[in-house]
Scaffold this active site. Structure first.
Site, PDB file in Angstrom:
ATOM      1  N   ARG A   1      -4.258   5.568  20.526  1.00  0.00           N
ATOM      2  CA  ARG A   1      -4.545   4.170  20.170  1.00  0.00           C
ATOM      3  C   ARG A   1      -3.261   3.488  19.691  1.00  0.00           C
ATOM      4  O   ARG A   1      -2.389   4.154  19.107  1.00  0.00           O
ATOM      5  CB  ARG A   1      -5.624   4.078  19.082  1.00  0.00           C
ATOM      6  CG  ARG A   1      -5.302   4.834  17.805  1.00  0.00           C
ATOM      7  CD  ARG A   1      -6.336   4.607  16.728  1.00  0.00           C
ATOM      8  NE  ARG A   1      -6.162   3.352  16.045  1.00  0.00           N
ATOM      9  CZ  ARG A   1      -5.322   3.152  15.023  1.00  0.00           C
ATOM     10  NH1 ARG A   1      -4.577   4.133  14.555  1.00  0.00           N
ATOM     11  NH2 ARG A   1      -5.225   1.972  14.473  1.00  0.00           N
TER      12      ARG A   1
ATOM     13  N   SER B   1       0.805  -1.215   0.000  1.00  0.00           N
ATOM     14  CA  SER B   1       0.000   0.000   0.000  1.00  0.00           C
ATOM     15  C   SER B   1       0.847   1.278   0.000  1.00  0.00           C
ATOM     16  O   SER B   1       1.630   1.487  -0.910  1.00  0.00           O
ATOM     17  CB  SER B   1      -0.932  -0.068   1.210  1.00  0.00           C
ATOM     18  OG  SER B   1      -1.834   0.968   1.213  1.00  0.00           O
TER      19      SER B   1
HETATM   20  C1  16G Z   1      -4.496  -0.026   7.327  1.00  0.00           C
HETATM   21  C2  16G Z   1      -5.967   0.049   7.020  1.00  0.00           C
HETATM   22  C3  16G Z   1      -6.441   1.488   7.000  1.00  0.00           C
HETATM   23  C4  16G Z   1      -6.088   2.163   8.295  1.00  0.00           C
HETATM   24  C5  16G Z   1      -4.631   2.000   8.623  1.00  0.00           C
HETATM   25  C6  16G Z   1      -4.364   2.468  10.034  1.00  0.00           C
HETATM   26  C7  16G Z   1      -7.226  -1.360   5.511  1.00  0.00           C
HETATM   27  C8  16G Z   1      -7.342  -1.900   4.118  1.00  0.00           C
HETATM   28  N1  16G Z   1      -6.218  -0.546   5.720  1.00  0.00           N
HETATM   29  O1  16G Z   1      -3.734   0.554   6.320  1.00  0.00           O
HETATM   30  O2  16G Z   1      -7.809   1.486   6.792  1.00  0.00           O
HETATM   31  O3  16G Z   1      -6.386   3.535   8.230  1.00  0.00           O
HETATM   32  O4  16G Z   1      -4.277   0.632   8.560  1.00  0.00           O
HETATM   33  O5  16G Z   1      -3.033   2.239  10.369  1.00  0.00           O
HETATM   34  O6  16G Z   1      -8.025  -1.666   6.388  1.00  0.00           O
HETATM   35  P1  16G Z   1      -2.554   2.318  11.862  1.00  0.00           P
HETATM   36  O7  16G Z   1      -3.309   1.280  12.654  1.00  0.00           O
HETATM   37  O8  16G Z   1      -1.087   2.079  11.794  1.00  0.00           O
HETATM   38  O9  16G Z   1      -2.869   3.695  12.351  1.00  0.00           O
HETATM   39 MG    MG Z   2      -3.636   1.346   0.112  1.00  0.00          MG
END
Ligand code: 16G
Ligand code: MG
Length: 549
Positions: A499, A68
C-alpha cells in the site's frame, strides 16, 4: 461584529509568509513536515479551525500541534471535529487547498470557503489548541492562535497536552461537560477515580504484580504520566523512563514506534527482571505497546492486536456476567497479525472487520457496534460504546443485583472513547490483567504471533499503487496482485500486501508466514515485485541472507 479580512491577510503575509511552494497534503495524521516551514500552515489552520467552528454552529474545534512519532525536527498539525473525531474528509481537501495557495491568493481562498459553505463569519466560534513538547511547538501554537484572532475568533490554549487529552477537552466542552470537565484536572480526575475504584485496594492478584516500566518516548506522555503518578498514590507503581527534559530527544531510540518497528526495547532500557511488564507510548501519547524480556533474554512484544484481544475478551465476559445482550465487534487493519484474527474468530468468537489504515476508518467502523473495540497493530486504538450500551450498563448498575455491572460502568469511565489514548489504554490493560490475575506470560500465551516483516520501497510515484478491500488487494498497477498471489502461494500461512504510505513518500510492504526465514523471503520477493512493476527507484533490494556478498 465586523471582520476586516484585508488587515488580517496583510498581517499574515508579514508575520507568516509561505516559505515553501512544495505541495503538501492533509494526510492520515494531518499536515506534517519540517518545523521551519510550518508557520504559515499553522496560521492558516487557525483560520480554518475558526471557520469550521462557525460552520458547526459555534462548537469547539481542536487543533493539535504535534508530529507524533516522527523525529524532533518535524512538527505537524491536525484538527479535531466536535465529537472528537478526526476532521471530516471533505474538509481535509479544503485544508489542503488552503495551505497550498500563495500569500496573494489567501484572501480569495478564504472567501471561497466562506461562500461555498455558507458560513456566517460574524457568528461565535471557539478553537481549542494544544501542543506536544517539541521546542518549536510554542512558536507554532502562537501562529495558530494568530490565525484564530485574525478572524476574530475565540481561542483557548491548553499548552502542553497529549493528543487524546485535547480530544477529550473538545468532547467535554461540546457535550456541556457530560463527558467530563474540559480541563487538565478534569481529565486526571475522571481516569484516576475510575482506575482506583476498579483496583478496589487489590493492588496485586495472582500472577499480577503492581509494577510497570513506562517508556515516555521523551515526549508529552512522559510528563503527563508523572502527573498521574503524583495523583494516583501508588495504586499503580510506575517507573517512567525517557522522561524528556535532558534525557534525550523525542522518539529517538525509544517510544512505541521504535519498539514496534525495531522489535527491541528502547536503548536506554534499565536492567530489569525477566517478565517485568514494560510499555512504550509515542511522542504525543496516542499509541501504546507492551513488551518484556523472557528468561532467555529474548524480547517479546505485546502490540495493538494483543491489547485488542485482551480488551475484547474481557468486555465480552463482563457483558455475559451482567447478562447484557450487547453487540460487540472488533475492528482491525490489514496489519493485524493473522494469528490474532484467527484467535478472535475461532476462540473469542467475536465478529471482526478489517478497514483501511488510519484511526478515522477504525473509529468509524467501531461505531456500528454497541461495544466497538478497535486497534491498529501499532498500538493506536480504543473502545467506543453506543448510547444504548451505556444506558443498559448504567441501568444494570443501578438495579444493584449485579456487582459486575458496577465494574462495567467504571470501565467505560476509564476508557477515553474520543480517540486512542496511550495512558487510558495502559490503565485499562493494567486493570484487566489485575482482574484476571495475569502476568505478561499468561497474556502472551493466548496465541502465537506469526512472524512478520515490513519493508519500505522507494518508487517514482507512490500513487501508481491503488488498493481495495481494506488495502489487502492491489488493483493498480495491473498484474502486481497476480504476482503477489503467486509468490504468497509458495509459503505456508503466507500473507502479504502492499500500500502507498499516507505519511511518507514510500510504498509499504507487509508479509507474514509460518517461519521467520519464510517471512523474510516473502517480504523480499514482494519488495522486488513492487520495484519492478511500480517504478522503483534506486538499487534493487538485496536479500538479507546475501547482504554480505
Ligand atoms: C498515521 C495514522 C495512523 C496510521 C499511520 C500509518 C492517525 C491519527 N494516525 O500516523 O493511524 O497507522 O498514519 O502511516 O490516524 P502510513 O500511511 O505511513 O503507513
Ligand atoms: Mg501519535
Amino acid at each position: 461584529m465586523s471582520i476586516n479580512l484585508r488587515t488580517a491577510y496583510a498581517f499574515s503575509r508579514e508575520m507568516y509568509p509561505k516559505l515553501s511552494t512544495e505541495h503538501i497534503q492533509y494526510g492520515t495524521g494531518g499536515f506534517r513536515g519540517k518545523a521551519e516551514f510550518l508557520d504559515s500552515v499553522m496560521f492558516r489552520m487557525g483560520v480554518l479551525a475558526t471557520l469550521r467552528s462557525r460552520f458547526r454552529s459555534g462548537a469547539a474545534i481542536g487543533v493539535m500541534i504535534t508530529a507524533s512519532h516522527n523525529p524532533e525536527p518535524d512538527n505537524g498539525v491536525k484538527l479535531v471535529d466536535p465529537k472528537g473525531e478526526m476532521l471530516e474528509a471533505s474538509w481535509e481537501s479544503i485544508a489542503t487547498d488552503l495551505v497550498n495557495v500563495s500569500d496573494q491568493e489567501l484572501e480569495q481562498q478564504v472567501a471561497k470557503i466562506i461562500k461555498d459553505n455558507n458560513i456566517d463569519i460574524t457568528s461565535s466560534s471557539i478553537v481549542y489548541v494544544g501542543m506536544d513538547n517539541r521546542y518549536h511547538s510554542p512558536r507554532l501554537l502562537k501562529a495558530v492562535a494568530d490565525g484564530v484572532i485574525a478572524l476574530k475568533g475565540n481561542v483557548r490554549e491548553y499548552g502542553i497536552v497529549t493528543t487524546p487529552m485535547l480530544h477529550y477537552f473538545v468532547v467535554s466542552a461540546n457535550t456541556k461537560e457530560a463527558y467530563g470537565k474540559p480541563m487538565e484536572e478534569g481529565y486526571y480526575d475522571k481516569l484516576i477515580t475510575a482506575f482506583k475504584t476498579l483496583r478496589n485496594d487489590q493492588l496485586e492478584n495472582g500472577n499480577y504484580k503492581n509494577n510497570l516500566i513506562f517508556d515516555g518516548a521523551n515526549g508529552v506522555g512522559a510528563r503527563k504520566m508523572l502527573q498521574f503518578i503524583k495523583r494516583m498514590q501508588n495504586s499503580l507503581q510506575v517507573t517512567v523512563i525517557n522522561q524528556g527534559i535532558g534525557q534525550g530527544k523525542i522518539n529517538e531510540d525509544c517510544g512505541a514506534d521504535y519498539v514496534k518497528v525495531q522489535q527491541r526495547p528502547p536503548k536506554s532500557m534499565p536492567e530489569v527482571e525477566p517478565y517485568t511488564r514494560c510499555c512504550s507510548v509515542d511522542g504525543d501519547a496516542d499509541r501504546v505497546v507492551y513488551f518484556f524480556s523472557n528468561d532467555k533474554g529474548e524480547f517479546q512484544l505485546l502490540d495493538g492486536d494483543r491489547i485488542a484481544t485482551l480488551v475484547a475478551g474481557y468486555l465480552m465476559d463482563l457483558a455475559k456476567k451482567c447478562q447484557l445482550d450487547l453487540r460487540l465487534g472488533l475492528v482491525q487493519t490489514a496489519y493485524a497479525n493473522g494469528a490474532s484474527t484467527d484467535y478472535i474468530v475461532n476462540e473469542l468468537k467475536v465478529p471482526v472487520s478489517c478497514v483501511p489504515t488510519g484511526v478515522k476508518h477504525l473509529h468509524h467502523k467501531a461505531l456500528e457496534y454497541d461495544i466497538g473495540v478497535y486497534f491498529e497493530a501499532n498500538g493506536h486504538g480504543t473502545v467506543v460504546f453506543s448510547d444504548h450500551a451505556k444506558s443498559t450498563v448504567a441501568e444494570a448498575a443501578k438495579a444493584g443485583d449485579k456487582p459486575d455491572a458496577k465494574i462495567f460502568l467504571k470501565i467505560i469511565d476509564l476508557i477515553n472513547e474520543t480517540v486512542g489514548d496511550a495512558i487510558s489504554d495502559m490503565l485499562l490493560v493494567e486493570t484487566i490483567l489485575n482482574h484476571k490475575g495475569w502476568d505478561v506470560k499468561d497474556w502472551i500465551s493466548t496465541y502465537t504471533d506469526l512472524p512478520n516483516q515490513q519493508l519500505k520501497i522507494k518508487v517514482q510515484d507512490r500513487n501508481v499503487i491503488a488498493t481495495t478491500d481494506a488495502e489487502r488487494v492491489c488493483v493498480k498497477p495491473e498484474g502486481l496482485q497476480f504476482e503477489i498471489n503467486k509468490a504468497v502461494s509458495n509459503y505456508k500461512r503466507g500473507r502479504a500486501f502492499v500500500r502507498p504510505s499516507g505519511t511518507e513518500d514510500v510504498v509499504r510492504v507487509y508479509a507474514e508466514a509460518n517461519t521467520k526465514e519464510d517471512t523474510v523471503s516473502l517480504a523480499h520477493e514482494i519488495g522486488i515485485l513492487v520495484q519492478r512493476l511500480a517504478g522503483g527507484v534506486g538499487p534493487e533490494l538485496v536479500h538479507p541472507n546475501n547482504a554480505h556478498l
